[in-house]
Scaffold this active site. Structure first.
Site, PDB file in Angstrom:
ATOM      1  N   ASP A 197      44.322  43.386  43.723  1.00 59.83           N
ATOM      2  CA  ASP A 197      43.143  44.166  43.355  1.00 59.83           C
ATOM      3  C   ASP A 197      42.746  45.039  44.546  1.00 59.83           C
ATOM      4  O   ASP A 197      42.396  44.523  45.615  1.00 59.83           O
ATOM      5  CB  ASP A 197      42.003  43.215  42.980  1.00 59.83           C
ATOM      6  CG  ASP A 197      40.769  43.937  42.452  1.00 59.83           C
ATOM      7  OD1 ASP A 197      40.778  45.182  42.415  1.00 59.83           O
ATOM      8  OD2 ASP A 197      39.799  43.254  42.084  1.00 59.83           O
ATOM      9  N   ASP A 238      43.454  50.146  39.439  1.00 59.33           N
ATOM     10  CA  ASP A 238      43.349  49.503  40.746  1.00 59.33           C
ATOM     11  C   ASP A 238      43.777  48.039  40.765  1.00 59.33           C
ATOM     12  O   ASP A 238      43.644  47.377  41.806  1.00 59.33           O
ATOM     13  CB  ASP A 238      41.921  49.620  41.271  1.00 59.33           C
ATOM     14  CG  ASP A 238      40.894  49.008  40.316  1.00 59.33           C
ATOM     15  OD1 ASP A 238      41.248  48.774  39.144  1.00 59.33           O
ATOM     16  OD2 ASP A 238      39.741  48.780  40.736  1.00 59.33           O
ATOM     17  N   GLU A 239      44.287  47.512  39.668  1.00 60.21           N
ATOM     18  CA  GLU A 239      44.693  46.111  39.619  1.00 60.21           C
ATOM     19  C   GLU A 239      46.079  45.990  38.982  1.00 60.21           C
ATOM     20  O   GLU A 239      46.437  46.761  38.090  1.00 60.21           O
ATOM     21  CB  GLU A 239      43.706  45.272  38.802  1.00 60.21           C
ATOM     22  CG  GLU A 239      42.273  45.296  39.296  1.00 60.21           C
ATOM     23  CD  GLU A 239      41.357  44.451  38.437  1.00 60.21           C
ATOM     24  OE1 GLU A 239      41.750  43.320  38.083  1.00 60.21           O
ATOM     25  OE2 GLU A 239      40.249  44.913  38.109  1.00 60.21           O
TER      26      GLU A 239
END
Length: 404
Positions: free
Chosen positions: A9, A105-106
């Protein structure tokens, strides 16, 4: 043999990217925010100093500034975020080809087959953390576990720039005392539903009666019970799943006050939805609409169509008819979403309706295909409905185009 799953993350991603170009912002409270003028005034991301003031993602900008009067707000730059996301994905790909993005973003990584080359899960996680920081200036938090749910939980437990491992032998001691809403899948609605029966933690969910959970939550109750007991076996896959819906939503610059205004907005949205359905060789058997009023209360309605379609006029007609039946105009409207649901392949045989004018339908399909070709060549607005010649004051909500 247990799998080794990582969940990576990127910490405060949007804000961290902005601070790469403006290092002086790292030590002052700052947040990346939507436009207040365009009525998208919410916090998209914040840095650590802003977080210490209690600023939260998705809260209104005015509320964030009440908590932190000196908060610096900056607009988003999505092209930069996409670029950095791709760079980080390339780093992940040096360790495994089993990568499943979860937003920009993960990502989940299955590194089970990489352990002989790079070491155990924690070793790989620390190496990834150090490489991302060294090569991009960004930081990641990594969860290491034997399934996706616990890996995600691990990456949330310690931030920023950290590695957290949840092993099979000790997961009960590590996570069963955590609040229920920390587990993926346990959203506000689920937590409210289970709160009334005394289930507040992951451990209480894990020990609950399965039949009671199924009664209160349907099939989802069984799924959450399995998650809490460490029984998630879902694979890490970079392949896209089947498209379940295609939708488009907008916020209007001014509130909508009557059915005619809503119809024009829905026609604009339906044209985009229909175009993308045709591009993907899909047809919709149902329609769903969402409207948000000027108090930010959202209402959602849906129904089945008489026949599968990818025609904008048909979709708009069904959406607007559903709206006029269901919405009572107690409040003005500030945003509208039209979504095509219950999708089917345009290449599959369709059940014929003896009352349908199929010659007219085929003619309409040829017209749609011709218009699509013109738009691809000359631009989206080269062919449009006369009702849309007068520009609408719309602000894109981000294509909720769900391919969800």
């Amino acid at each position: 043999m247990d799998r080794t799953i990582l969940h990576c993350d990127l910490n405060n991603f949007y804000a961290s990217v902005e601070c790469l170009d403006h290092p002086e912002w790292r030590e002052i409270p700052m947040a990346v925010c939507g436009s207040v003028e365009k009525r998208h005034g919410i916090v998209l991301a914040k840095n650590q100093p802003a977080k210490r003031y209690g600023v939260k993602t998705a809260e209104p900008v005015w509320q964030a500034k009440q908590k932190c009067p000196g908060l610096l707000t900056v607009p988003p730059h999505h092209d930069k975020y996409v670029m950095y996301s791709r760079i980080v994905q390339e780093i992940y790909a040096c360790y495994t080809d089993m990568i499943e993005p979860f937003g920009i973003d993960e990502s989940w990584l299955d590194v089970t087959g990489s352990r002989r080359l790079f070491g155990d899960g924690e070793t790989i996680a620390h190496e990834l953390r150090e490489r991302v920081k060294r090569e991009t200036g960004l930081t990641i938090s990594v969860g290491v576990s034997f399934n996706k749910i616990f890996a995600k939980l691990g990456s949330d437990m310690k931030k920023p720039d950290a590695v957290t491992s949840i092993a099979r032998e000790s997961f009960r001691e590590r996570i069963w005392n955590l609040p229920l809403d920390t587990m993926l899948g346990a959203g506000p609605s689920v937590c409210r539903n289970l709160d009334v029966v005394g289930i507040h933690t992951i451990g209480q969910l894990a020990c609950a009666d399965v039949e009671m959970l199924k009664y209160r939550l349907g099939k989802g109750g069984m799924v959450l019970w399995r998650y809490a007991n460490g029984l998630d076996e879902s694979p890490v896959s970079g392949e896209e799943g089947p498209i379940k819906s295609v939708g488009h939503g907008v916020t209007t610059a001014k509130d909508l006050t009557d059915n005619a205004q809503v119809w024009r907005v829905m026609l604009e949205l339906s044209q985009d939805v229909a175009r993308r359905l045709r591009e993907k060789r899909l047809m919709a058997e149902g329609i769903q609409i969402s409207v948000r009023d000027d108090r930010l209360v959202t209402r959602q309605f849906q129904e089945m169509l008489g026949e599968a379609t990818a025609n904008a006029r048909v979709l708009c007609g069904a959406a607007h008819a559903l709206f006029t039946r269901q919405y009572k105009w107690e409040r003005n409207i500030r945003s509208v979403t039209v979504r095509a649901i219950h999708l089917t392949s345009a290449d599959e045989p369709q059940q014929l309706d003896i009352l349908c004018d199929y010659r007219r339908r085929e003619k309409t399909e040829r017209l749609d295909n011709a218009a699509d070709a013109l738009r691809r060549k000359y631009g989206r607005k080269c062919v449009t409905c006369a009702a849309l010649l007068q520009p609408l004051q719309l602000v894109e909500n981000g294509i909720s185009a769900g391919e969800d």
